[in-house]
Design a protein around this motif. Structure first.
Motif, PDB file in Angstrom:
ATOM      1  N   LEU A  48     -28.373 -38.986  39.327  1.00 23.94           N
ATOM      2  CA  LEU A  48     -26.833 -38.869  39.400  1.00 23.94           C
ATOM      3  C   LEU A  48     -26.480 -38.838  37.888  1.00 23.94           C
ATOM      4  N   ILE A  49     -25.468 -38.149  37.694  1.00 23.69           N
ATOM      5  CA  ILE A  49     -24.815 -37.561  36.554  1.00 23.69           C
ATOM      6  C   ILE A  49     -23.400 -38.430  36.156  1.00 23.69           C
ATOM      7  N   ASN A  50     -23.317 -39.148  35.176  1.00 20.70           N
ATOM      8  CA  ASN A  50     -22.119 -39.926  34.797  1.00 20.70           C
ATOM      9  C   ASN A  50     -21.502 -39.027  34.032  1.00 20.70           C
ATOM     10  N   THR A  51     -20.214 -39.019  33.962  1.00 21.05           N
ATOM     11  CA  THR A  51     -19.441 -38.343  33.010  1.00 21.05           C
ATOM     12  C   THR A  51     -18.767 -39.151  31.683  1.00 21.05           C
ATOM     13  N   ALA A  52     -19.606 -38.947  30.540  1.00 19.23           N
ATOM     14  CA  ALA A  52     -19.065 -39.537  29.340  1.00 19.23           C
ATOM     15  C   ALA A  52     -18.197 -38.713  28.655  1.00 19.23           C
ATOM     16  N   SER A  53     -18.327 -38.483  27.348  1.00 19.69           N
ATOM     17  CA  SER A  53     -17.450 -37.401  26.451  1.00 19.69           C
ATOM     18  C   SER A  53     -17.885 -37.395  25.275  1.00 19.69           C
ATOM     19  N   THR A  78     -25.816 -45.865  31.567  1.00 17.51           N
ATOM     20  CA  THR A  78     -26.391 -44.739  32.187  1.00 17.51           C
ATOM     21  C   THR A  78     -27.743 -44.973  31.752  1.00 17.51           C
ATOM     22  N   ARG A  79     -28.190 -44.984  30.230  1.00 16.94           N
ATOM     23  CA  ARG A  79     -29.554 -44.998  29.846  1.00 16.94           C
ATOM     24  C   ARG A  79     -30.223 -46.312  30.353  1.00 16.94           C
ATOM     25  N   GLU A  80     -29.356 -47.667  30.526  1.00 15.91           N
ATOM     26  CA  GLU A  80     -30.311 -48.450  31.083  1.00 15.91           C
ATOM     27  C   GLU A  80     -30.642 -48.261  32.404  1.00 15.91           C
ATOM     28  N   LEU A  81     -29.659 -47.684  33.081  1.00 18.20           N
ATOM     29  CA  LEU A  81     -29.871 -47.253  34.652  1.00 18.20           C
ATOM     30  C   LEU A  81     -31.100 -46.558  34.720  1.00 18.20           C
ATOM     31  N   GLY A  82     -31.414 -45.284  33.961  1.00 22.61           N
ATOM     32  CA  GLY A  82     -32.222 -44.532  33.890  1.00 22.61           C
ATOM     33  C   GLY A  82     -33.749 -45.061  33.725  1.00 22.61           C
ATOM     34  N   ILE A  83     -33.689 -46.190  32.718  1.00 24.21           N
ATOM     35  CA  ILE A  83     -34.966 -46.697  32.564  1.00 24.21           C
ATOM     36  C   ILE A  83     -35.260 -47.590  33.589  1.00 24.21           C
ATOM     37  N   VAL A  84     -34.246 -48.563  33.948  1.00 33.38           N
ATOM     38  CA  VAL A  84     -34.678 -49.507  35.198  1.00 33.38           C
ATOM     39  C   VAL A  84     -35.032 -48.752  36.341  1.00 33.38           C
ATOM     40  N   TYR A  85     -34.638 -47.667  36.603  1.00 31.19           N
ATOM     41  CA  TYR A  85     -35.130 -47.156  38.148  1.00 31.19           C
ATOM     42  C   TYR A  85     -35.913 -46.001  38.017  1.00 31.19           C
ATOM     43  N   ALA A  86     -36.541 -45.564  36.662  1.00 28.97           N
ATOM     44  CA  ALA A  86     -37.546 -44.382  36.392  1.00 28.97           C
ATOM     45  C   ALA A  86     -38.659 -44.238  37.526  1.00 28.97           C
ATOM     46  N   ARG A  87     -38.866 -45.437  37.722  1.00 31.94           N
ATOM     47  CA  ARG A  87     -40.383 -45.564  38.538  1.00 31.94           C
ATOM     48  C   ARG A  87     -40.087 -45.486  39.979  1.00 31.94           C
ATOM     49  N   GLU A  88     -38.773 -45.551  40.433  1.00 28.66           N
ATOM     50  CA  GLU A  88     -38.514 -45.124  41.817  1.00 28.66           C
ATOM     51  C   GLU A  88     -38.146 -43.820  41.921  1.00 28.66           C
ATOM     52  N   GLY A  89     -38.127 -43.024  40.872  1.00 27.13           N
ATOM     53  CA  GLY A  89     -37.931 -41.606  40.789  1.00 27.13           C
ATOM     54  C   GLY A  89     -36.428 -41.345  40.756  1.00 27.13           C
ATOM     55  N   PHE A  90     -35.561 -42.316  40.297  1.00 28.24           N
ATOM     56  CA  PHE A  90     -34.097 -42.044  40.247  1.00 28.24           C
ATOM     57  C   PHE A  90     -33.765 -41.675  38.932  1.00 28.24           C
ATOM     58  N   ARG A  91     -33.148 -40.879  38.881  1.00 27.05           N
ATOM     59  CA  ARG A  91     -32.860 -40.151  37.449  1.00 27.05           C
ATOM     60  C   ARG A  91     -31.294 -40.465  37.178  1.00 27.05           C
ATOM     61  N   PHE A  92     -30.920 -40.903  35.904  1.00 28.11           N
ATOM     62  CA  PHE A  92     -29.389 -41.183  35.820  1.00 28.11           C
ATOM     63  C   PHE A  92     -29.299 -40.454  34.144  1.00 28.11           C
ATOM     64  N   ASN A  93     -28.303 -39.754  34.140  1.00 31.60           N
ATOM     65  CA  ASN A  93     -27.965 -38.985  32.868  1.00 31.60           C
ATOM     66  C   ASN A  93     -26.448 -39.175  32.633  1.00 31.60           C
ATOM     67  N   SER A  94     -26.048 -38.796  31.309  1.00 29.06           N
ATOM     68  CA  SER A  94     -24.819 -38.688  31.107  1.00 29.06           C
ATOM     69  C   SER A  94     -24.514 -37.468  30.706  1.00 29.06           C
ATOM     70  N   LEU A  95     -23.217 -36.628  31.067  1.00 33.78           N
ATOM     71  CA  LEU A  95     -22.809 -35.329  30.521  1.00 33.78           C
ATOM     72  C   LEU A  95     -21.637 -35.743  29.592  1.00 33.78           C
ATOM     73  N   CYS A  96     -21.776 -35.226  28.428  1.00 38.39           N
ATOM     74  CA  CYS A  96     -20.850 -35.657  27.230  1.00 38.39           C
ATOM     75  C   CYS A  96     -20.216 -34.111  26.928  1.00 38.39           C
ATOM     76  N   PRO A  97     -19.164 -33.741  27.775  1.00 35.28           N
ATOM     77  CA  PRO A  97     -18.489 -32.611  27.590  1.00 35.28           C
ATOM     78  C   PRO A  97     -17.381 -32.703  26.328  1.00 35.28           C
ATOM     79  N   ALA A  98     -16.874 -31.826  25.865  1.00 35.78           N
ATOM     80  CA  ALA A  98     -16.101 -31.554  24.751  1.00 35.78           C
ATOM     81  C   ALA A  98     -14.771 -31.225  25.640  1.00 35.78           C
TER      82      ALA A  98
END
Length: 181
Positions: A48-53, A78-98
Motif C-alpha cells: 500500500l502506498i500512501n501519498t504524503a508530500s 504509514t510507518r506504524e502500519l508498515g511495522i505492525v503488519y510487516a510479519r504478515e507480508g503487508f508493506r506500507f510506504n509513503s510517497l513524498c512528491p514535490a
C-alpha cells in the motif's frame, strides 16, 4: 490542499476539519480496508502506498498548516502500519512528491511568472516534476523489486529537499573532449 488553508492565527476551523477528514481519516479508512482486503484475498505479500508530500519533511514558507500537518500524519501512520503488519507480508510506504506540473498547479499559478519561479528555483534540475515521474515511483513501490522496502518515506522530488543552494543559469555542458560521436 484547500485554497483557504492558512496559518495558526487566522484559520477557519472547518477548513482544518475538512483537511484532516480527507487526508488523515481518509488514510485511516483506506488503510483499514486495505488490510482487510489483503487478508480476505489471502495474498501474503501486499503493498500500500500512501501519498504524503515534501512539506511533511521540510515544511513550507507559505501558510498551509492543515495540509502540512496532515501530510506529516500520513508519514507517521504509514510507518506504524508498515511495522505492525510487516510479519504478515503487508508493506506500507509513503510517497513524498514535490510540487508537480499538473493542471491543478497550473490553475493556481496561472501566467504569474513570479509564482512559478519562486518555487522552481528550489529544484536542482530547474524544473517541476511531471505526474508520470511520480507514477514510476509508485510502480516501483508496488512491485516485487521493492519487496524489502517497508515503512519508508520514499522521496521523489528531484533533489529539492536535499538542496541548500541550487545551480544558477543553464545546465553545464560536457567538456568538448568528452563529447561522444
Amino acid at each position: 490542499m484547500h485554497p483557504h488553508d492558512g496559518d495558526s492565527i487566522e484559520y477557519p476551523e472547518d477548513i482544518w476539519d475538512r483537511t484532516m477528514d480527507i487526508n488523515v481519516k481518509g488514510l485511516w479508512f483506506g488503510s483499514k480496508h486495505a488490510v482487510l482486503g489483503f487478508w480476505r484475498h489471502g495474498k501474503k505479500v501486499s503493498s500500500l502506498i500512501n501519498t504524503a508530500s515534501v512539506v511533511s519533511l521540510v515544511g513550507a514558507a507559505t501558510a498551509q498548516l492543515a495540509y502540512t500537518a496532515s501530510k506529516g500524519t500520513v508519514l507517521a501512520m504509514t510507518r506504524e502500519l508498515g511495522i505492525v503488519y510487516a510479519r504478515e507480508g503487508f508493506r506500507f510506504n509513503s510517497l513524498c512528491p514535490a510540487p508537480l506540473n499538473t493542471p491543478l498547479l497550473q490553475g493556481w499559478f496561472g501566467d504569474d511568472k513570479a509564482k512559478w519561479s519562486r518555487r522552481e528555483v528550489h529544484f536542482p534540475s530547474g524544473r517541476f516534476g511531471e505526474a508520470n515521474e511520480q507514477a514510476h515511483a509508485v510502480i516501483f513501490l508496488a512491485s516485487d523489486e521493492s519487496s524489502f522496502v517497508n515503512a519508508t518515506d520514499f522521496v521523489a522530488d528531484g533533489g529539492m529537499t536535499k538542496a541548500y543552494v541550487t545551480p544558477e543559469g543553464p545546465a553545464t555542458e560536457a567538456p568538448k573532449n568528452l563529447a561522444g560521436p
